[in-house]
Design an enzyme around this catalytic site. Sequence first.
Site: not given
Ligand code: AMP
Length: 281
Positions: A39, A152
């Site tokens: 994030h 994702d």
């Molecule tokens: P989430 O909180 O899991 O819904 O993720 C929020 C955002 O962070 C989404 O756009 C995810 O694709 C991105 N994200 C989560 N993990 C990663 C990672 N390891 N590398 C890059 N972006 C990420």
Amino acid sequence: MSALVCPTIAAVREAVRTAREQGKTIGVVPTMGALHEGHASLMRQARAETGYLVVTVFVNPLQFDRPEDLARYPRDLATDVKLCERMGAEAVFAPSAEEMYPGELLTTVEVTGVSDKLEGEFRPGHFKGVATVVAKLLNIVGADRAYFGEKDAQQLAVIQKMAADLNLPSRIVPVATVRERDGLALSSRNRLLTEEQRRVAPALYRALSAARDRIQGGASPGEAREAALAALAATPDIQVQYLEVADAATMQPVERIEGHVRVAAAVWLGKVRLIDNVLVG
Ligand code: AMP
């Protein structure tokens, strides 16, 4: 620097309006909290490219297909706000479920095709929940640029198609996946892994990378897929849910390589479900 924590739609809209009056461009990073370095990487890029950064923290009930997954999703707003502040965010929009869904929801956003395969086959309704909440968040914040992780990949493709089809005013900006040193993609769910599961988890990225290398060496998607599945079958504790070679924009499995494709998979380690993907070409 402290960030303005906005629990209501009215508060975040007011903050953004003031920033716009000061001539600033607006960036938004939508998240479900339990923030980590992945994030942070989205925030870093948004910080560099826009003048006012809003991070949204909302565990969206609409996108959870399994109630137990929603119930045990990690939540820690105070820690999340600190990370947002370290990354230079001006505002954190952290609404309650009631604020986001005050009454009966009769309007939803469904992106057909892109949503159907891979994750869509195993998580019915998931992308409808994602597309609906992201449309709402983009309408609420009204950002110039919205940042999403390639981790994702299907979600990214769904949102890009939605933004194009509905002429949403925010530009969708993809950000590369952040990984641990051993290759495991950072995820809020990693903290639910036991020590032993954490030890074997990098096998997923190794298998996807090996499939990518084979395709780059001239193998067909089918051959690359079989090799990756065989590698994972040899890893105890990992159950593969799907592993596909798919077109990066349409997320349809392919039999021949044309343009950009992703090797994408979902696996179970005990009760924890992990997804990951690599881009080829
Ligand atoms: P989430 O909180 O899991 O819904 O993720 C929020 C955002 O962070 C989404 O756009 C995810 O694709 C991105 N994200 C989560 N993990 C990663 C990672 N390891 N590398 C890059 N972006 C990420």
